[in-house]
Design a protein around this motif. Sequence first.
Motif: not given
Length: 343
Positions: A139-161
């Motif tokens: 849970q702590r690692l996940t919380r930290s990962a969700e604060d990263s720039p990459i995760s912020a972009r994923v939440r904002r834009q979703g995933i594109r393939v």
Amino acid sequence: MTSATHRYDYAGAERRREGNGGHADDGERMARALGVFSIGLGLAQVLAPHGVARAIGVEDDDGNRKTMRALGFREIATGVGLLTQQRLAPFAWGRVTGDAMDLALLGRAFNSRRNDRGRLAAATAAVAGVTILDLVASQRLTRSAEDSPISARVRRQGIRVHKAITIHRPLEEVYEFWRKLENLPRFMVHLESVRTLDDRRSYWKARAPLGLTVEWTAEIVEERPHELLSWRSVEDSQVPNRGTVRFVRAPGDRGTEVHLDLRYDPPAGAVGATIAKLFGEEPSQQVDGDLRRLKQVLETGEVVHSDASIHRGLHPARPPEEVPSQVAAGRSRSFASQNGGVE
């Protein structure tokens, strides 16, 4: 204005980490320590399975020794990941999954009178304690990962393939095959079914990571026959997604180019995307495989299986020497469906 709105707040993220009592650093330290523990336990299970079996109160027989070694290799692989990789959350959650498996196996062991229930109870308590530590670290690692720039972009834009493939079949045939949406599960392996509701809407059911199932309704938003098909999920879908597939005649009379552009929001945001990738179900991997299977179905009338993919257990990946009857029957039906029902 747009860039200011979408800018990632590094200072704010740092303050959040400090406000959480340094959870990012604590989670990483816990994960590294658990990695050392995993490797130590795994080596004991692999090198001395009989000793570990007796220690936890399980009968020392060939079956339990094989199970113990298998669990040991799992522990070693997870431990190496926790000690060598930068993205620790997937491996930490892998330990949680392993803990659940261990608890289930210990629970089953209580059913045998030949096992030492006292030692089993002690082992179960120990695994439960480690599970709590694994959950806290994950849970702590996940919380930290969700604060990263990459995760912020994923939440904002979703995933594109975006993927493309050339299929040696006429454009009209390829388009009509895709346009009959019930055909999609024949080459999209994560799909269980697609049911047409009317001219524009369809109901989709798919397999998700960790054995889950998700369902949603999609609607066609643009259609240009033999050229383009676009769709999107309706509002409040379990898996918000949209996509476009384009059909282009390949140069040199080489068939049809299929261009697939897919966007979706992971079921659990950035964490869901990470877990999906851990289990080999990351969207880019899925789409690559789906398009290869589409090519096989349209060019040969079947999805080509290796001997290893048809039979259970470990086999070298080679063309099957003998096709099982149920697979042969499926190929026959596939051929018949493409030829008006005549086999």
